[in-house]
Design a protein around this motif. Structure first.
Motif: not given
Length: 503
Positions: A38-66
């Motif tokens: 989770a922390l590693r992917f959070a870093a990826v989100l930061r690299e892609r310009g996601v900042r505190p307060g932004d909204r990020v949508a998640v469309l995933l099935p019931n897998t560990a990626d959710f």
């Protein structure tokens, strides 16, 4: 007050780093590994310009990626927007545009829908990756900040985005885990419920990970598959909706094996027929605890508990929550009704949402005098147990008399020829509405191979059965047979679809 829903995972990773957090097929992911991902992917989100307060949508099935993506968004300080996995691209695009999502996280079989929807909304689709250096810690958030925006089913008009705060999510998961289910790190919870839905997200995923227990994911639910998984993984807690309990009971009736570790079942999302509860408990040798809640209440508001339960009810209010039954005709003020009278169920407490995203009118319509108006009709008995009678919109008014479909369904569910049933009102020129029972027959009774004469005989028998057990204005005059009932993603029967198809 500083509080982040990311601590539901991070704290358990600190206390139980080597314990298994998530099971998906042959994958066994420890708490330490899941939080690191989770922390590693959070870093990826930061690299892609996601900042505190932004909204990020998640469309995933019931897998560990959710859970990887869900907690990564929270760790980055952003707001997670779980997207309904059965939506078509245009519907997903509406959610993306309405929420102002900065990006959409998707993968697997849902990625083609995600790509088309994201292109229409003008945002990027991101896969869950763990290649970046992890963030050193989760971003600090205030307890009143919005942690998640969950879109309602949209039974009238466009779906609305319910804003759930960090406090909403943390307290609801904590109350579910400790007070209601008494979860410990030794428990194993089967997560068949869709994780994009409030019930699966808060009760199954968040409550389980809050405790340091193990969450077993089953991407596609069937009764036999769930029974196999419960036995293989020694599941102690099953969370489902009534249609899942029906499927499990049918699977168990055809299979001598039993999940010996199972200690409790949890039912929510729709009313559980008492006949089905009794059948399941007899087959599985355990108890079902039924609760009640909505997306806007994070979701759990009331619950039957180990210390006292009453089948046919949804229990008492959970810790820190109040329930009232009020005059449903008084929309702009709260007029409480005495115990024993049917009225609209109202909720207040730490679980009530912060309002609908960018929709002050809809928010003002449901938040009245400090209470959330649920739109459900219920009655509270002298001991404080709440029973949900029906949705206000599902109430049938036949010849001026109120008929509550659930009461009729409970009677029909006890007939041996009935596997499942839904009762609806159909337009009638004389009485306004007439009562129709839509039945999934058990076995060969009126099934696909039955002739018209057999079907008519079974229908007549069901009408007679109901007439003997219900008031003259309540029993169904019409019976329709279907091979299965139309269901929403959380297992609720789609009565609106039934009314349209039967009209």
């Amino acid at each position: 007050m500083s509080l982040s829903a990311a601590t539901l995972l991070s704290d358990s990773a600190r206390r139980h780093p080597g314990r298994v957090a998530v099971v998906e097929g042959d994958l066994r992911l420890t708490y330490a590994a899941l939080w690191d991902d989770a922390l590693r992917f959070a870093a990826v989100l930061r690299e892609r310009g996601v900042r505190p307060g932004d909204r990020v949508a998640v469309l995933l099935p019931n897998t560990a990626d959710f859970p990887r993506a869900y907690y990564a968004v929270l760790a980055a300080g952003a707001t997670v927007v779980p997207v309904h996995a059965l939506l078509v691209p245009d519907e997903v695009a509406y959610v993306l545009r309405h929420s102002g999502a900065k990006a959409l996280v998707s993968g697997g079989p849902l990625r083609p829908v995600a790509v088309e929807a994201a292109a229409a909304a003008g945002i990027a689709v991101l896969a869950v990756t763990t290649e970046a250096e992890p963030l050193p810690y989760a971003e600090e958030r205030d307890a009143s900040d919005t942690a998640a925006v969950l879109y309602t089913s949209g039974t009238t008009g466009r779906p609305k985005g319910a804003r759930l705060t960090h406090l909403n999510l943390v307290l609801n998961a904590s109350v579910c885990a400790a007070d209601l289910l008494r979860l410990t790190p030794e428990d194993t919870v089967l997560g068949c419920l869709p994780l994009f839905h409030s019930y699966g997200q808060s009760c199954a995923m968040n409550a389980t990970l809050r405790t340091g227990a193990t969450l077993v994911l089953l991407p596609r639910f069937t009764g036999p598959a769930a029974l196999d998984m419960m036995i293989r993984e020694r599941v102690t807690v099953f969370m489902g909706v009534p249609t899942m309990y029906h499927a499990l009971a049918e699977a168990a009736a055809a299979d001598e094996r039993r999940p010996e570790a199972l200690r409790v079942g949890v039912s929510g999302g729709a009313a559980l027929p008492v006949a089905l509860l009794e059948r399941f408990e007899e087959l599985f040798g355990t108890v079902i605890l039924e609760g009640y809640g909505l997306t806007e209440t994070s979701p759990v508001a009331t619950f039957n508990q180990f210390s006292g339960r009453r089948p046919g009810t949804v229990g008492h209010p959970v810790w820190g929550v109040d329930i009232a039954v009020a005059d449903p005709e008084q929309d702009r003020t709260v007029v409480p009704l005495p115990d024993g009278e049917v009225g609209e169920v109202l909720v207040r407490g730490h679980n009530v949402f912060a309002g609908y995203l960018d929709d002050p009118e809809a928010t003002a319509a449901v938040l009245v005098d400090g209470w959330f108006r649920t739109g459900d009709l219920g009655v509270r008995d002298k001991d404080g147990y709440l029973s949900i009678v029906d949705r206000k919109k599902d109430l049938i008014i036949r010849g001026g008399y109120n008929v509550y479909p659930r009461e009729v369904e409970e009677v029909l569910a006890r007939h041996p020829a009935v596997a499942q049933v839904a009762v609806i009102g159909l337009p009638d020129p004389v009485r306004g509405e007439e009562i129709c029972a839509v039945v999934v027959p058990r076995g060969d009774a009126a099934g696909p191979g039955a002739d018209d004469e057999t079907r008519r005989a079974v229908a007549d028998e069901l009408v007679s059965w109901s007439r003997e057990r219900l008031g003259g204005h309540k029993y169904p005059r019409t019976v329709r047979f279907l091979p299965e009932l139309p269901l929403g993603p959380s297992g609720k029967v789609l009565k609106r679809d039934l009314r349209e198809s039967c009209a």
